[in-house]
Design a protein around this motif. Structure first.
Motif, PDB file in Angstrom:
ATOM      1  N   VAL A  73       0.860  -1.186   0.000  1.00  0.00           N
ATOM      2  CA  VAL A  73       0.000   0.000   0.000  1.00  0.00           C
ATOM      3  C   VAL A  73       0.894   1.232   0.000  1.00  0.00           C
ATOM      4  N   HIS A  74       0.375   2.353  -0.570  1.00  0.00           N
ATOM      5  CA  HIS A  74       1.138   3.611  -0.655  1.00  0.00           C
ATOM      6  C   HIS A  74       0.438   4.648   0.221  1.00  0.00           C
ATOM      7  N   TYR A  75       1.032   4.990   1.373  1.00  0.00           N
ATOM      8  CA  TYR A  75       0.313   5.954   2.235  1.00  0.00           C
ATOM      9  C   TYR A  75       0.184   7.334   1.600  1.00  0.00           C
ATOM     10  N   PRO A  76       1.191   7.803   0.804  1.00  0.00           N
ATOM     11  CA  PRO A  76       1.055   9.158   0.259  1.00  0.00           C
ATOM     12  C   PRO A  76      -0.017   9.274  -0.827  1.00  0.00           C
ATOM     13  N   GLN A  77      -0.567   8.148  -1.248  1.00  0.00           N
ATOM     14  CA  GLN A  77      -1.584   8.186  -2.302  1.00  0.00           C
ATOM     15  C   GLN A  77      -3.003   8.163  -1.724  1.00  0.00           C
ATOM     16  N   THR A  78      -3.111   8.250  -0.411  1.00  0.00           N
ATOM     17  CA  THR A  78      -4.425   8.177   0.245  1.00  0.00           C
ATOM     18  C   THR A  78      -5.425   9.155  -0.382  1.00  0.00           C
ATOM     19  N   GLN A  87      -4.160   4.357 -17.442  1.00  0.00           N
ATOM     20  CA  GLN A  87      -3.462   3.136 -17.032  1.00  0.00           C
ATOM     21  C   GLN A  87      -2.161   3.538 -16.330  1.00  0.00           C
ATOM     22  N   LEU A  88      -1.387   2.545 -15.913  1.00  0.00           N
ATOM     23  CA  LEU A  88      -0.318   2.786 -14.937  1.00  0.00           C
ATOM     24  C   LEU A  88       0.587   3.996 -15.223  1.00  0.00           C
ATOM     25  N   LEU A  89       1.278   4.016 -16.367  1.00  0.00           N
ATOM     26  CA  LEU A  89       2.347   5.016 -16.520  1.00  0.00           C
ATOM     27  C   LEU A  89       1.779   6.432 -16.604  1.00  0.00           C
ATOM     28  N   PRO A 199      13.158   0.590  -4.000  1.00  0.00           N
ATOM     29  CA  PRO A 199      13.230   1.182  -5.344  1.00  0.00           C
ATOM     30  C   PRO A 199      11.834   1.143  -5.955  1.00  0.00           C
ATOM     31  N   ARG A 200      11.353   2.275  -6.518  1.00  0.00           N
ATOM     32  CA  ARG A 200       9.938   2.329  -6.939  1.00  0.00           C
ATOM     33  C   ARG A 200       9.617   1.205  -7.927  1.00  0.00           C
ATOM     34  N   PHE A 201      10.312   1.173  -9.040  1.00  0.00           N
ATOM     35  CA  PHE A 201      10.305   0.044  -9.976  1.00  0.00           C
ATOM     36  C   PHE A 201      11.479   0.241 -10.912  1.00  0.00           C
ATOM     37  N   ALA A 230       6.104  -6.463 -13.060  1.00  0.00           N
ATOM     38  CA  ALA A 230       5.226  -7.049 -14.081  1.00  0.00           C
ATOM     39  C   ALA A 230       3.747  -6.754 -13.851  1.00  0.00           C
ATOM     40  N   GLU A 231       3.452  -5.441 -13.783  1.00  0.00           N
ATOM     41  CA  GLU A 231       2.081  -5.022 -13.464  1.00  0.00           C
ATOM     42  C   GLU A 231       1.268  -4.769 -14.726  1.00  0.00           C
ATOM     43  N   ASN A 232       1.901  -4.101 -15.705  1.00  0.00           N
ATOM     44  CA  ASN A 232       1.132  -3.517 -16.813  1.00  0.00           C
ATOM     45  C   ASN A 232       1.911  -3.709 -18.119  1.00  0.00           C
ATOM     46  N   SER A 317      -3.726  -3.888  -0.728  1.00  0.00           N
ATOM     47  CA  SER A 317      -4.776  -2.979  -1.201  1.00  0.00           C
ATOM     48  C   SER A 317      -4.240  -2.125  -2.352  1.00  0.00           C
ATOM     49  N   ASP A 318      -2.944  -1.811  -2.321  1.00  0.00           N
ATOM     50  CA  ASP A 318      -2.310  -0.918  -3.302  1.00  0.00           C
ATOM     51  C   ASP A 318      -3.055   0.403  -3.472  1.00  0.00           C
ATOM     52  N   VAL A 319      -3.685   0.887  -2.411  1.00  0.00           N
ATOM     53  CA  VAL A 319      -4.181   2.282  -2.474  1.00  0.00           C
ATOM     54  C   VAL A 319      -2.987   3.174  -2.768  1.00  0.00           C
TER      55      VAL A 319
HETATM   56  N1  GUN Z   1       4.632   1.184 -10.284  1.00  0.00           N
HETATM   57  C1  GUN Z   1       5.500   2.168  -9.962  1.00  0.00           C
HETATM   58  N2  GUN Z   1       4.960   3.025  -9.077  1.00  0.00           N
HETATM   59  C2  GUN Z   1       3.716   2.580  -8.836  1.00  0.00           C
HETATM   60  C3  GUN Z   1       2.661   3.048  -7.998  1.00  0.00           C
HETATM   61  O1  GUN Z   1       2.750   4.062  -7.298  1.00  0.00           O
HETATM   62  N3  GUN Z   1       1.509   2.312  -8.019  1.00  0.00           N
HETATM   63  C4  GUN Z   1       1.386   1.180  -8.761  1.00  0.00           C
HETATM   64  N4  GUN Z   1       0.232   0.510  -8.730  1.00  0.00           N
HETATM   65  N5  GUN Z   1       2.348   0.735  -9.561  1.00  0.00           N
HETATM   66  C5  GUN Z   1       3.508   1.414  -9.586  1.00  0.00           C
END
Ligand code: GUN
Ligand code: ZN
Length: 436
Positions: A73-78, A87-89, A199-201, A230-232, A317-319
């Motif tokens: 989960v990402h708290y700063p994205q609440t 979509q993601l990017l 590391p973010r990704f 490997a999300e998107n 949850s990935d909020v």
């Molecule tokens: N991939 C890199 N950063 C993020 C993020 O903040 N949320 C999600 N869902 N995927 C990411």
């Protein structure tokens, strides 16, 4: 020594039913807690005599389960939950990076950290693996909020030296901040907190920073590695374009020493069998985030593939890409994702994934996730009759069937109380009466 007993239906699934684990279910159960730890968990009839004289909190008609573990989960994205249209990017660029840039302001970070921790508790989540932002103080803000509530949170400063203008660090700066945070938040008086190198990704860190992350991980045996994988499809194509000689996305992380038993990868929606086999061999874990994957149109996680390879899975949850803080509601979506994959997700297994499974992914099985004697007393009191429809649906139902109805129909409304280390930190009824 303060002992308290809680009388209710009890449910805990310490071992994965997919590997033969059996649910511990007690329709008329007793949970005994002493100084923040579980002393006993079993049938009231079997335990009542042994604990005669211990004050009993009568929660008849309710179900006690272990506190939920949100494995990503990402708290700063609440405040950016439910942001429309991408979509993601492009979602990151349009909605998320501008929001995260605000967390250089410590007062803002403190405000959101408090809101976030309270929202977790309202939803029965007592432990989480949490992204902060690139700012060192964003982690201080979260850890202070968690410490004040004695919550078991693991977090880390985001490393992203290839991030946008307003939101990036450097290799040296990222390392220094990470080392400082690890030193600052360790040891006595630091509560139940843990650190994750974050590391973010692959796309937002240089090769040098990814290598550095691997070196920090190797140097500190107690920290986790937390990132996305490997999300998107657009993300995966960009990774393949940048790392043309890597076998696949996981291989990029592997080359930098980031794939091991302390690694947690969010999503893993589009994985080859090679990559899954490598994850299993390394002992790495996955945070399955169904509401996020549906919301961003990322794809359908293949739980059966992870099971075939024996990869450990928790629930996230990935909020703010995820659409709810409720892990119960997230399990309802995990059920639907499994259905779309031609599989089915048993409600007791789902409870395992969201509790002991998440604890295992975070390396915390000995402390949380199952309410076994000796474990920390993080637990949730669920009300199967929280809404008129739920009351009708669950009347006379078995515990497993009730649990399924709570996953499909429930959310924060069914969380009556949340206990952290034996203390009640959220009570729906008190909030309600305070509001009138
Ligand atoms: N991939 C890199 N950063 C993020 C993020 O903040 N949320 C999600 N869902 N995927 C990411
Ligand atoms: Zn995420």
């Amino acid at each position: 020594m303060t002992r308290t007993a809680y009388r209710a239906a009890l449910l805990s699934v310490p071992e994965d039913p997919a590997n033969g684990g059996v649910a511990q279910a007690h329709a008329d159960g007793l949970l005994v807690v002493e100084d923040g730890h579980v002393v006993a968990f079993g049938d009231d009839a079997a335990l009542a005599e042994r604990f005669a004289g211990v004050p009993v909190v009568d929660l008849s008609g309710r179900i006690i389960v272990p506190g939920f573990v949100d494995a990503h989960v990402h708290y700063p994205q609440t405040d950016r939950i439910a942001s429309h249209g991408e979509q993601l990017l492009s979602w990151l660029e349009r909605h998320i990076f501008p929001e995260e840039a605000r967390f250089g302001d410590r007062a803002h970070a403190d405000t959101i950290a408090a809101v976030f921790c309270d929202e977790l508790l309202r939803n029965g989540t007592t432990s989480a693996l949490v992204f902060a932002t690139v700012h060192e103080t964003s982690v201080d803000a979260l850890f202070e909020a968690a410490l004040a509530r004695d919550m078991r949170l693991v977090s880390g400063k985001v490393l992203m030296d290839r991030g946008p203008e307003t939101l990036h660090d450097t290799v040296a700066g990222g390392r220094a901040a990470t080392e400082a945070l690890i030193a600052r938040w360790r040891g006595r008086g630091r509560g139940r907190l843990g650190y994750a190198v974050t590391p973010r990704f692959a796309l937002t860190s240089s090769d040098a920073q990814l290598a550095d992350a691997g070196a920090i991980l190797a140097a500190h045996g107690h920290v986790l590695l937390h990132t996305h994988l490997a999300e998107n499809h657009g993300e995966i194509a960009a990774v393949a374009g940048r790392f043309a000689d890597a076998v696949d996305y996981l291989d990029v992380y592997d080359r930098f020493g980031l794939v091991g038993a302390r690694s947690v990868f969010a999503h893993c929606v589009h994985m080859s069998d090679r990559a899954m086999a490598r994850m299993a061999g390394a002992g790495a874990g996955i945070a399955h985030c169904p509401t996020s994957n549906l919301f961003l149109g990322s794809g359908l996680f293949d739980l059966a593939q992870a099971d075939r390879h024996g990869v450990r899975v928790g629930i996230g949850s990935d909020v703010g890409a995820g659409t709810t803080f409720s892990i119960l509601a997230t399990l309802g979506e995990a059920y639907k994702v499994a259905q779309l994959r031609g599989a089915t997700l048993d409600p007791l297994r789902a409870l395992h994934l969201a509790t002991a499974g998440g604890a295992a992914v975070m390396g915390l099985s000995d402390r949380i996730g199952a309410l076994q004697p000796g474990q920390e007393a993080d637990f949730v009191v669920l009300d199967p009759a929280a809404t008129p429809l739920l009351a009708r649906r669950t009347r006379g139902a078995s515990l497993a069937d009730t649990l399924f109805a709570l996953q499909v129909l429930g959310d924060d409304r069914v969380v009556e109380r949340t206990y952290v280390a034996g203390k009640c930190l959220y009570d729906r009824n008190q909030v309600r009466s305070a509001a009138v």
